[in-house]
Design a protein around this motif. Structure first.
Motif, short mmCIF file in Angstrom:
data_model
loop_
_atom_site.label_atom_id
_atom_site.label_comp_id
_atom_site.label_asym_id
_atom_site.label_seq_id
_atom_site.Cartn_x
_atom_site.Cartn_y
_atom_site.Cartn_z
N THR A 160 0.83 -1.20 0.00
CA THR A 160 0.00 0.00 0.00
C THR A 160 0.87 1.25 0.00
OG1 THR A 160 -1.78 -1.16 1.14
CG2 THR A 160 -1.83 1.24 1.23
N LEU A 161 1.94 1.25 0.81
CA LEU A 161 2.87 2.37 0.82
C LEU A 161 3.55 2.52 -0.55
CD1 LEU A 161 4.41 1.86 4.37
CD2 LEU A 161 3.31 3.97 3.57
N LEU A 162 3.99 1.40 -1.12
CA LEU A 162 4.61 1.45 -2.45
C LEU A 162 3.61 1.97 -3.49
CD1 LEU A 162 6.60 -1.92 -2.45
CD2 LEU A 162 7.59 0.36 -2.74
N GLY A 163 2.37 1.50 -3.39
CA GLY A 163 1.34 1.94 -4.32
C GLY A 163 1.04 3.43 -4.18
N GLY A 164 1.03 3.92 -2.93
CA GLY A 164 0.81 5.34 -2.71
C GLY A 164 1.94 6.17 -3.28
N LEU A 165 3.17 5.70 -3.11
CA LEU A 165 4.33 6.39 -3.69
C LEU A 165 4.22 6.43 -5.21
CD1 LEU A 165 7.26 4.92 -1.56
CD2 LEU A 165 6.37 7.26 -1.46
N GLU A 166 3.83 5.29 -5.79
CA GLU A 166 3.72 5.23 -7.25
C GLU A 166 2.63 6.17 -7.75
OE1 GLU A 166 3.04 2.22 -11.00
OE2 GLU A 166 2.03 1.85 -9.11
N ALA A 167 1.51 6.22 -7.05
CA ALA A 167 0.42 7.09 -7.46
C ALA A 167 0.86 8.56 -7.42
CB ALA A 167 -0.80 6.87 -6.56
N ASN A 168 1.63 8.92 -6.39
CA ASN A 168 2.13 10.29 -6.30
C ASN A 168 3.12 10.59 -7.41
OD1 ASN A 168 1.02 11.79 -3.96
ND2 ASN A 168 1.71 10.01 -2.84
N ALA A 169 3.89 9.57 -7.79
CA ALA A 169 4.93 9.76 -8.81
C ALA A 169 4.33 10.03 -10.20
CB ALA A 169 5.84 8.54 -8.87
N GLN A 170 3.06 9.74 -10.39
CA GLN A 170 2.43 9.97 -11.69
C GLN A 170 2.16 11.45 -11.93
OE1 GLN A 170 2.24 7.26 -13.68
NE2 GLN A 170 3.11 6.20 -11.91
N ASP A 171 2.22 12.25 -10.84
CA ASP A 171 1.99 13.70 -10.94
C ASP A 171 3.34 14.39 -10.86
OD1 ASP A 171 0.09 16.19 -10.27
OD2 ASP A 171 1.81 16.22 -8.92
N SER A 172 3.58 15.40 -11.70
CA SER A 172 4.90 16.03 -11.74
C SER A 172 5.29 16.64 -10.40
CB SER A 172 4.97 17.08 -12.85
OG SER A 172 3.97 18.06 -12.66
N GLY A 173 4.33 17.28 -9.73
CA GLY A 173 4.61 17.86 -8.42
C GLY A 173 4.91 16.79 -7.39
N GLY A 174 4.11 15.72 -7.44
CA GLY A 174 4.31 14.62 -6.51
C GLY A 174 5.64 13.93 -6.75
N ALA A 175 6.02 13.81 -8.03
CA ALA A 175 7.29 13.15 -8.37
C ALA A 175 8.46 13.98 -7.85
CB ALA A 175 7.39 12.99 -9.89
N ALA A 176 8.37 15.29 -7.96
CA ALA A 176 9.45 16.16 -7.47
C ALA A 176 9.58 16.05 -5.95
CB ALA A 176 9.17 17.61 -7.86
N SER A 177 8.44 16.02 -5.28
CA SER A 177 8.43 15.88 -3.82
C SER A 177 9.01 14.52 -3.42
CB SER A 177 6.99 16.02 -3.32
OG SER A 177 6.90 15.72 -1.96
N LEU A 178 8.64 13.49 -4.18
CA LEU A 178 9.12 12.14 -3.91
C LEU A 178 10.62 12.04 -4.14
CD1 LEU A 178 8.60 9.21 -3.19
CD2 LEU A 178 7.81 8.82 -5.52
N GLU A 179 11.11 12.66 -5.21
CA GLU A 179 12.55 12.64 -5.48
C GLU A 179 13.32 13.25 -4.33
OE1 GLU A 179 13.87 14.14 -9.28
OE2 GLU A 179 12.21 13.14 -10.30
N SER A 180 12.80 14.34 -3.79
CA SER A 180 13.44 15.01 -2.66
C SER A 180 13.47 14.09 -1.44
CB SER A 180 12.67 16.30 -2.35
OG SER A 180 13.10 16.85 -1.15
N ALA A 181 12.34 13.43 -1.17
CA ALA A 181 12.26 12.52 -0.01
C ALA A 181 13.21 11.34 -0.19
CB ALA A 181 10.83 12.02 0.16
N LEU A 182 13.28 10.82 -1.41
CA LEU A 182 14.16 9.68 -1.68
C LEU A 182 15.63 10.08 -1.51
CD1 LEU A 182 12.38 8.10 -4.77
CD2 LEU A 182 12.60 7.07 -2.51
N ALA A 183 15.96 11.30 -1.93
CA ALA A 183 17.34 11.78 -1.80
C ALA A 183 17.75 11.81 -0.33
CB ALA A 183 17.48 13.16 -2.41
#
Length: 199
Positions: free
Chosen positions: A37-60
């Motif tokens: 579910t956590l992985l799925g939520g991350l993936e769903a956020n990554a489909q949006d450009s803003g969400g992907a940028a936020s996710l990239e920052s968190a992953l870094a």
């Protein structure tokens, strides 16, 4: 072994059970519901450009983490960081996701899930950061044109959220038939709740 199974194998069920005050079977059911579910939520956020940028920052921020090295110690997980991650991943739907997961047979209820997700979120982010950095399974980025969404789709079973029946079906495929309750598994329960995180 799938990437999800690889991550699940590293999570100390007995330690989580002791921390939550439940038996290991309950802890394992809850963990097996929460991680995809956590992985799925991350993936769903990554489909949006803003969400992907936020996710990239968190992953870094989790790129150099040693949480998954030499065996996971739940005591080393920063639950406050975990709560922030969960809030970003699920946004306004956090309570509904927790409630839905908690209602799955054998998963221990909402109270347990609300404590478990923040414990697991830093581990999931660290795992994804490791994969993105070309870890043991470093598949995906070059093979499918790059992008975190593609990587997460690969970790979740080779589909992206935009393919076929969407993320709900994807999660249902991963978890369906695993004693998760409901005909289509967790995916059917959560499909509409994922992807609403804060961008």
């Amino acid at each position: 072994m799938s990437a999800v199974d690889e991550l699940l194998a590293q999570i100390p069920i007995s330690q989580i059970a002791a921390r939550l005050g439940v038996d290991e079977a309950t802890a394992e059911t809850a963990v097996r519901s929460a991680v995809p579910t956590l992985l799925g939520g991350l993936e769903a956020n990554a489909q949006d450009s803003g969400g992907a940028a936020s996710l990239e920052s968190a992953l870094a921020q989790h790129q150099g983490s040693s949480l998954l090295e030499g065996g996971v110690d739940i005591d080393q997980v920063d639950a406050t960081d975990g709560e922030k991650i969960v809030g970003h991943v699920f946004g306004d739907n956090t309570d509904q996701v927790v409630s839905t997961l908690g209602g799955i047979g054998g998963a221990g209820g909402t109270s347990l899930m609300s404590k478990l997700l923040p414990m697991l979120a830093p581990l999931v982010l660290t795992f994804v950061a490791k994969q993105l950095g070309g870890g043991a399974q470093g598949q995906a980025t070059s093979a499918s044109g790059g992008g975190i969404g593609d990587l997460l789709g690969g970790l979740l079973g080779g589909k992206s959220a935009g393919a076929g029946g969407g993320l709900g079906d994807l999660l249902g495929g991963i978890l369906g038939g695993g004693g998760t309750g409901g005909s289509g598994g967790i995916g059917d329960l959560l499909g509409g709740l994922l992807g609403s995180g804060r961008k």
